[in-house]
Design a protein around this motif. Sequence first.
Motif, PDB file in Angstrom:
ATOM      1  N   GLY A   1       0.816  -1.210   0.000  1.00 46.40           N
ATOM      2  CA  GLY A   1       0.000   0.000   0.000  1.00 46.40           C
ATOM      3  C   GLY A   1       0.848   1.258   0.000  1.00 46.40           C
ATOM      4  O   GLY A   1       0.603   2.193  -0.763  1.00 46.40           O
TER       5      GLY A   1
ATOM      6  N   GLY B   1      -4.759   7.940   1.185  1.00 48.48           N
ATOM      7  CA  GLY B   1      -5.445   6.692   0.896  1.00 48.48           C
ATOM      8  C   GLY B   1      -4.533   5.481   1.012  1.00 48.48           C
ATOM      9  O   GLY B   1      -4.901   4.467   1.619  1.00 48.48           O
TER      10      GLY B   1
ATOM     11  N   SER C   1      -4.967   2.789   4.047  1.00 50.68           N
ATOM     12  CA  SER C   1      -5.356   1.438   3.644  1.00 50.68           C
ATOM     13  C   SER C   1      -4.387   0.405   4.213  1.00 50.68           C
ATOM     14  O   SER C   1      -4.787  -0.726   4.530  1.00 50.68           O
ATOM     15  CB  SER C   1      -5.415   1.330   2.115  1.00 50.68           C
ATOM     16  OG  SER C   1      -4.120   1.300   1.534  1.00 50.68           O
ATOM     17  N   ASP C   2      -3.115   0.775   4.350  1.00 48.96           N
ATOM     18  CA  ASP C   2      -2.147  -0.108   5.000  1.00 48.96           C
ATOM     19  C   ASP C   2      -2.423  -0.202   6.499  1.00 48.96           C
ATOM     20  O   ASP C   2      -2.438  -1.289   7.081  1.00 48.96           O
ATOM     21  CB  ASP C   2      -0.717   0.417   4.788  1.00 48.96           C
ATOM     22  CG  ASP C   2      -0.073  -0.150   3.534  1.00 48.96           C
ATOM     23  OD1 ASP C   2      -0.677  -1.022   2.891  1.00 48.96           O
ATOM     24  OD2 ASP C   2       1.045   0.288   3.198  1.00 48.96           O
TER      25      ASP C   2
ATOM     26  N   ARG D   1      -7.412  -2.267   4.951  1.00 47.51           N
ATOM     27  CA  ARG D   1      -8.659  -2.226   4.189  1.00 47.51           C
ATOM     28  C   ARG D   1      -8.369  -1.630   2.821  1.00 47.51           C
ATOM     29  O   ARG D   1      -7.704  -0.599   2.716  1.00 47.51           O
ATOM     30  CB  ARG D   1      -9.700  -1.364   4.905  1.00 47.51           C
ATOM     31  CG  ARG D   1     -10.086  -1.853   6.282  1.00 47.51           C
ATOM     32  CD  ARG D   1     -11.210  -2.849   6.203  1.00 47.51           C
ATOM     33  NE  ARG D   1     -11.614  -3.312   7.518  1.00 47.51           N
ATOM     34  CZ  ARG D   1     -12.637  -4.119   7.730  1.00 47.51           C
ATOM     35  NH1 ARG D   1     -13.340  -4.554   6.715  1.00 47.51           N
ATOM     36  NH2 ARG D   1     -12.939  -4.503   8.954  1.00 47.51           N
ATOM     37  N   ARG D   2      -8.873  -2.277   1.776  1.00 38.62           N
ATOM     38  CA  ARG D   2      -8.664  -1.761   0.421  1.00 38.62           C
ATOM     39  C   ARG D   2      -9.996  -1.423  -0.263  1.00 38.62           C
ATOM     40  O   ARG D   2     -10.148  -0.382  -0.873  1.00 38.62           O
ATOM     41  CB  ARG D   2      -7.918  -2.791  -0.440  1.00 38.62           C
ATOM     42  CG  ARG D   2      -6.728  -3.470   0.227  1.00 38.62           C
ATOM     43  CD  ARG D   2      -5.575  -2.551   0.509  1.00 38.62           C
ATOM     44  NE  ARG D   2      -4.461  -3.296   1.105  1.00 38.62           N
ATOM     45  CZ  ARG D   2      -3.387  -2.752   1.609  1.00 38.62           C
ATOM     46  NH1 ARG D   2      -3.244  -1.438   1.622  1.00 38.62           N
ATOM     47  NH2 ARG D   2      -2.424  -3.500   2.122  1.00 38.62           N
TER      48      ARG D   2
ATOM     49  N   PHE E   1     -11.904   1.993   0.364  1.00 40.34           N
ATOM     50  CA  PHE E   1     -11.243   3.155  -0.240  1.00 40.34           C
ATOM     51  C   PHE E   1     -11.477   3.187  -1.753  1.00 40.34           C
ATOM     52  O   PHE E   1     -11.770   4.242  -2.330  1.00 40.34           O
ATOM     53  CB  PHE E   1      -9.743   3.123   0.052  1.00 40.34           C
ATOM     54  CG  PHE E   1      -9.389   3.453   1.473  1.00 40.34           C
ATOM     55  CD1 PHE E   1      -9.205   4.761   1.879  1.00 40.34           C
ATOM     56  CD2 PHE E   1      -9.236   2.444   2.411  1.00 40.34           C
ATOM     57  CE1 PHE E   1      -8.879   5.069   3.190  1.00 40.34           C
ATOM     58  CE2 PHE E   1      -8.911   2.726   3.723  1.00 40.34           C
ATOM     59  CZ  PHE E   1      -8.740   4.040   4.124  1.00 40.34           C
TER      60      PHE E   1
ATOM     61  N   CYS F   1      -6.954   8.625  -4.925  1.00 46.19           N
ATOM     62  CA  CYS F   1      -7.170   7.578  -3.923  1.00 46.19           C
ATOM     63  C   CYS F   1      -7.473   6.253  -4.595  1.00 46.19           C
ATOM     64  O   CYS F   1      -6.947   5.205  -4.197  1.00 46.19           O
ATOM     65  CB  CYS F   1      -8.317   7.982  -2.998  1.00 46.19           C
ATOM     66  SG  CYS F   1      -8.638   6.787  -1.678  1.00 46.19           S
TER      67      CYS F   1
ATOM     68  N   VAL G   1      -4.867   2.946  -4.043  1.00 42.48           N
ATOM     69  CA  VAL G   1      -5.315   1.778  -3.274  1.00 42.48           C
ATOM     70  C   VAL G   1      -5.677   0.625  -4.199  1.00 42.48           C
ATOM     71  O   VAL G   1      -5.453  -0.537  -3.867  1.00 42.48           O
ATOM     72  CB  VAL G   1      -6.492   2.156  -2.357  1.00 42.48           C
ATOM     73  CG1 VAL G   1      -6.895   0.962  -1.494  1.00 42.48           C
ATOM     74  CG2 VAL G   1      -6.106   3.334  -1.464  1.00 42.48           C
TER      75      VAL G   1
END
Length: 413
Positions: free
Chosen positions: A148, A287, A291-292, A296-297, A300, A337, A341
Motif C-alpha cells: 500500500g 489513501g 489502507s495499510d 482495508r482496500r 477506499f 485515492c 489503493v
Amino acid sequence: MSAADLIQPQAADAEAPRQRGLLSLLLIANSTMLAVYMGVGSVLLPTQIESVDPVHKVTILGIVGGVSAIFATAFNPIAGALSDRSGKRNPWILGGAFLSCAGLIFLGTVRTALLLGIGWCLVQATMNSYQAAVTALVPDRVPLARRGTASALVGLALPVGGTLGVLIASRTSGSPSTGYLVLGVMLSAAAASLSFFFRDVPRERIVPKVSRQAKVAAFLSALSHHDFRWAFIGRALLVLGYFSVVGYQLYILDDHITLPKGMHPTDAMAILTPVSMLAMAVSTIVGGLLSDRWNRRKVFVGVSAALAGLVTVIPVISPTWPGMLAFSILNGLAFGCFMAVDTALVTLVLPKAEDAARDMGVLNIANAGPQIVAPFVASAVVTVAGGYGPLFLTGGALALLGALAILPIRSVR
C-alpha cells in the motif's frame, strides 16, 4: 519469484534503505512516463490536430486516440510476458524509453493528421513496453506488507508527472517540437537512472513448451480468477469514464466552459492540472497509508470511484470557471485515492507471483483498453448529443459502475 521470497527476515533491515531508493526512482520513472502521456495526450496532440483541421478536430482526435490505444493495449501485456520469460526488466525499460524518445521527436516534425496518428501509435507501443516492465517492479521487489505504501508513493507519479507534463506542454504549445524533445529526454534520463542504480534481480527464466493455444489461454488465465476479474472490470470502467472526459479537456475548456476574460484554454489547463494533481497527490498518500494501517482496500477503492462518478454533474450544472475548478479538485481527490489503493489491491489478487509482469500487463489492458473505446465514445456522445454536458454524465455513470464492480471481490477486505 516474489519479493517476499527474495528478502530473508534477517536481511530486512539491511534492505530497507535500498528499497527506499528503489521507490524514489520508481516514482521518477513513472512520473516521466505520465508526463509524456498527459503532456502529449492532453495538450500537444490536441493542439496539433486543431491546427491541422479545426472543423473536424473532435472526430480526428477520437480516431487518433482510439487507434493508438489499440497499440497500447496490445504491447503492454505482450512486453510484460516477454519480460517475464527473459527474466529481466531493464532491457525493456531502457529500450522502451529510448524508442519512445525517438517517436516523440518524430511527432514534433510532422504536420498532417495521418502522420500524427502514426507517430502517436509508435509512441504508445514503445511507452507501453516501458510501462509493463516498470509496473512489474512493485510485485517483483516490494514485500506484501508495504504494497500500500509503495503503491501510494508510485501513485504520486500521476499528480507529479501529470502536472509537469501539462505545464511543459502548455508552455511549448506554440513550438510542439520543443515540448516533445523535452519530454523524451526526461523519460530517457529516468530510465537510465533506474537501470543503472538498480540492476536486474536474478529471476528464473520461464520458457514453457506449450502449444500456441495454450500460450494464449495462459496469457489471459488471470481473468479466470474471480477477484482478479472483478478488479479488472472495476479498473476498466473507472478509466473509461475518466478518459472519456479528460481526453477532451482542452476542447471542453474551449467550447463548453465560460473562462475568465483573456484566459486561453491552454492557460486554463496550466492552472487546472496542478490544482487537480495536488488534490490527487494528497488523496494518493492518505489513501495508501490509511489502507495499510487499517488493512482495508475495498472501501477506499469503492468510495473513491463513486465520488469520481458523482462530481461529473458539477460542470453540467455550472459550466463556469469556478465549476470546473471544483470538479477538478474533487475528481483529483477521487482518482488519486482510487489508483493508489486499487494498485495495492490488485497486487494482492495476482494469481501467481512468477507471472507478475504478465498478469499486471493483462491488468493494464484495463488501463489502455478503455482508452481505445473512450475517444470513440466521447466523440460519438459529443457529436450525437450535441455538447459536452452529456459527456460528463456518461463518464460519471461509468465511474459509478466501476464502484459497484469492487463489491464482489472476496479475498481482500
